[in-house]
Design a protein around this motif. Structure first.
Motif, PDB file in Angstrom:
ATOM      1  N   SER A  11      -1.328  62.286  -9.868  1.00 43.20           N
ATOM      2  CA  SER A  11      -1.426  61.396  -8.701  1.00 43.20           C
ATOM      3  C   SER A  11      -2.090  62.106  -7.525  1.00 43.20           C
ATOM      4  CB  SER A  11      -0.028  60.892  -8.328  1.00 43.20           C
ATOM      5  OG  SER A  11       0.147  60.841  -6.933  1.00 43.20           O
ATOM      6  N   CYS A  13      -2.204  61.254  -4.449  1.00 39.65           N
ATOM      7  CA  CYS A  13      -1.341  61.310  -3.249  1.00 39.65           C
ATOM      8  C   CYS A  13      -0.322  62.441  -3.406  1.00 39.65           C
ATOM      9  CB  CYS A  13      -0.618  59.992  -3.044  1.00 39.65           C
ATOM     10  SG  CYS A  13      -1.688  58.566  -3.238  1.00 39.65           S
ATOM     11  N   GLN A  40       8.132  54.540 -11.634  1.00 40.41           N
ATOM     12  CA  GLN A  40       8.100  54.289 -10.185  1.00 40.41           C
ATOM     13  C   GLN A  40       8.603  52.893  -9.821  1.00 40.41           C
ATOM     14  OE1 GLN A  40       5.677  54.111 -12.300  1.00 40.41           O
ATOM     15  NE2 GLN A  40       3.918  52.946 -11.606  1.00 40.41           N
ATOM     16  N   VAL A  53       5.708  53.534  -5.414  1.00 41.54           N
ATOM     17  CA  VAL A  53       4.623  54.497  -5.650  1.00 41.54           C
ATOM     18  C   VAL A  53       5.147  55.905  -5.390  1.00 41.54           C
ATOM     19  CG1 VAL A  53       2.687  52.939  -5.120  1.00 41.54           C
ATOM     20  CG2 VAL A  53       3.789  54.194  -3.263  1.00 41.54           C
ATOM     21  N   VAL A  54       4.403  56.884  -5.877  1.00 43.70           N
ATOM     22  CA  VAL A  54       4.704  58.275  -5.552  1.00 43.70           C
ATOM     23  C   VAL A  54       3.672  58.731  -4.526  1.00 43.70           C
ATOM     24  CG1 VAL A  54       5.822  58.875  -7.723  1.00 43.70           C
ATOM     25  CG2 VAL A  54       3.332  59.100  -7.548  1.00 43.70           C
ATOM     26  N   PRO A  55       3.984  59.746  -3.727  1.00 41.55           N
ATOM     27  CA  PRO A  55       5.162  60.599  -3.788  1.00 41.55           C
ATOM     28  C   PRO A  55       6.284  60.104  -2.855  1.00 41.55           C
ATOM     29  CG  PRO A  55       3.576  61.516  -2.249  1.00 41.55           C
ATOM     30  CD  PRO A  55       2.960  60.261  -2.788  1.00 41.55           C
ATOM     31  N   ASP A  66       5.269  58.230   1.761  1.00 41.79           N
ATOM     32  CA  ASP A  66       3.834  58.189   2.099  1.00 41.79           C
ATOM     33  C   ASP A  66       3.271  59.602   2.276  1.00 41.79           C
ATOM     34  OD1 ASP A  66       1.772  55.796   2.979  1.00 41.79           O
ATOM     35  OD2 ASP A  66       1.220  57.783   3.678  1.00 41.79           O
ATOM     36  N   SER A  67       2.283  59.910   1.442  1.00 38.33           N
ATOM     37  CA  SER A  67       1.819  61.306   1.360  1.00 38.33           C
ATOM     38  C   SER A  67       1.360  61.896   2.690  1.00 38.33           C
ATOM     39  CB  SER A  67       0.714  61.428   0.308  1.00 38.33           C
ATOM     40  OG  SER A  67      -0.363  60.583   0.621  1.00 38.33           O
ATOM     41  N   LYS A 137       4.900  45.199  -9.444  1.00 38.32           N
ATOM     42  CA  LYS A 137       4.428  46.263  -8.529  1.00 38.32           C
ATOM     43  C   LYS A 137       4.440  45.759  -7.086  1.00 38.32           C
ATOM     44  CE  LYS A 137       1.712  48.848 -11.794  1.00 38.32           C
ATOM     45  NZ  LYS A 137       1.314  50.216 -11.794  1.00 38.32           N
ATOM     46  N   ARG A 140       0.818  47.158  -5.474  1.00 38.35           N
ATOM     47  CA  ARG A 140      -0.465  47.092  -6.177  1.00 38.35           C
ATOM     48  C   ARG A 140      -0.590  45.889  -7.101  1.00 38.35           C
ATOM     49  NH1 ARG A 140      -1.572  52.463  -4.969  1.00 38.35           N
ATOM     50  NH2 ARG A 140      -1.695  52.139  -2.737  1.00 38.35           N
TER      51      ARG A 140
END
Ligand SMILES: N[C@@H](CCC(=O)N[C@@H](CS)C(=O)NCC(=O)O)C(=O)O
Length: 252
Positions: A11, A13, A40, A53-55, A66-67, A137, A140
């Motif tokens: 990933s 991010c 996820q 979502v990751v991370p 949120d990265s 999702k 997304r």
């Protein structure tokens, strides 16, 4: 201080956050999620990150998502080897670039990533299972439905690659303005970290077209030579290491 990072090797991010952890020499426990299997989207994970979502960072029980928010947070709580300029004007420029990066390359790179790497897995699903997976999702859903099981059409791929090209040109202009070698001058900042995984991804997919931009060539070599790069991109972090069909394509 105990850090637990929910993330995925490939990933982009997640790679931003791992890079900052590694550069700072901070120990962190890594929880690896299998994104193609839908880890996820499981209820327990959605309680931590409702975007699915990751991370996600767990810092002594405080959950940060949120990265780019996570990398800024890490700079605040562990300021050794800092990635944020002290000058408020430079700091504002860094944040503006990080917003640009999330809107342009970080979004654009998903189109070739999904079309070239992930689509074959989605094509193996029956259409009902694919529809249910897309519908589950939070962030997304529409992206997945637009891609469908046939992939993004050529005009979407072309548009995404044009957006990547405009990113390199923008980076080039920023490096020229700041005097380089990094986006904001002599020191690497979170803006460099934010854009790095998108360029690594495009390069890994065999789509890099910045050879005519020597400042970008130097920037790319320099970030890959950074001591945090190798531990961040451990084996399995590149798509070509995970998907044999891609290896054949990129070496062709
Ligand atoms: N703005 C978010 C975006 C996170 C994101 O899109 N993560 C991707 C991997 S890079 C993901 O988890 N995708 C899973 C999915 O699409 O279901 C961030 O920077 O943390």
């Amino acid at each position: 201080m105990a850090f637990k990072l929910y993330n995925a090797p490939q990933s982009t991010c997640s790679q931003r956050v791992r890079f900052v952890f590694n550069a700072k020499g901070l120990a962190f426990e890594e929880v690896k999620l299998n994104l193609l299997e839908g880890d996820q989207l499981k209820p327990d994970y959605l309680k931590l990150n409702p975007n699915g979502v990751v991370p996600t960072l767990d810092h002594d029980g405080a959950i940060i998502i949120d990265s780019n928010v996570i990398t800024e947070y890490l700079d605040e709580v562990a300021s050794r080897i800092n990635f944020t300029p002290e000058d408020p004007v430079k700091r504002a420029r860094m944040r503006a670039l990080m917003h640009f990066i999330d809107e342009m390359p970080a979004a654009a790179v998903r189109v070739p990533t999904f079309n070239l790497a992930f689509l074959p897995s989605f094509q193996k699903m029956d259409s009902e299972a694919f529809g249910a997976m897309a519908a589950s999702k939070p962030l997304r859903r529409e992206f997945m439905l637009t891609m469908g099981q046939t992939g993004f059409p050529k005009h979407e791929m072309d548009a995404a690659l044009k957006r990547m090209r405009r990113t390199y040109e923008r980076m080039d202009a920023e490096i020229e303005k700041s005097g380089g070698p990094w986006l904001l001058g002599e020191r690497i900042t979170l803006a460099d970290v934010a854009v790095m995984p998108s360029l690594v991804r495009i390069h890994d997919l065999g789509l890099a077209d910045w050879q005519d931009l020597p400042r970008i060539v130097t920037w790319f070599d320099k970030i890959r030579a950074h001591p945090a790069y190798k531990p961040t991109f451990y084996h399995g972090s590149l798509l070509s290491e995970r998907f044999p069909h891609l290896r054949e394509k990129t070496s062709a």
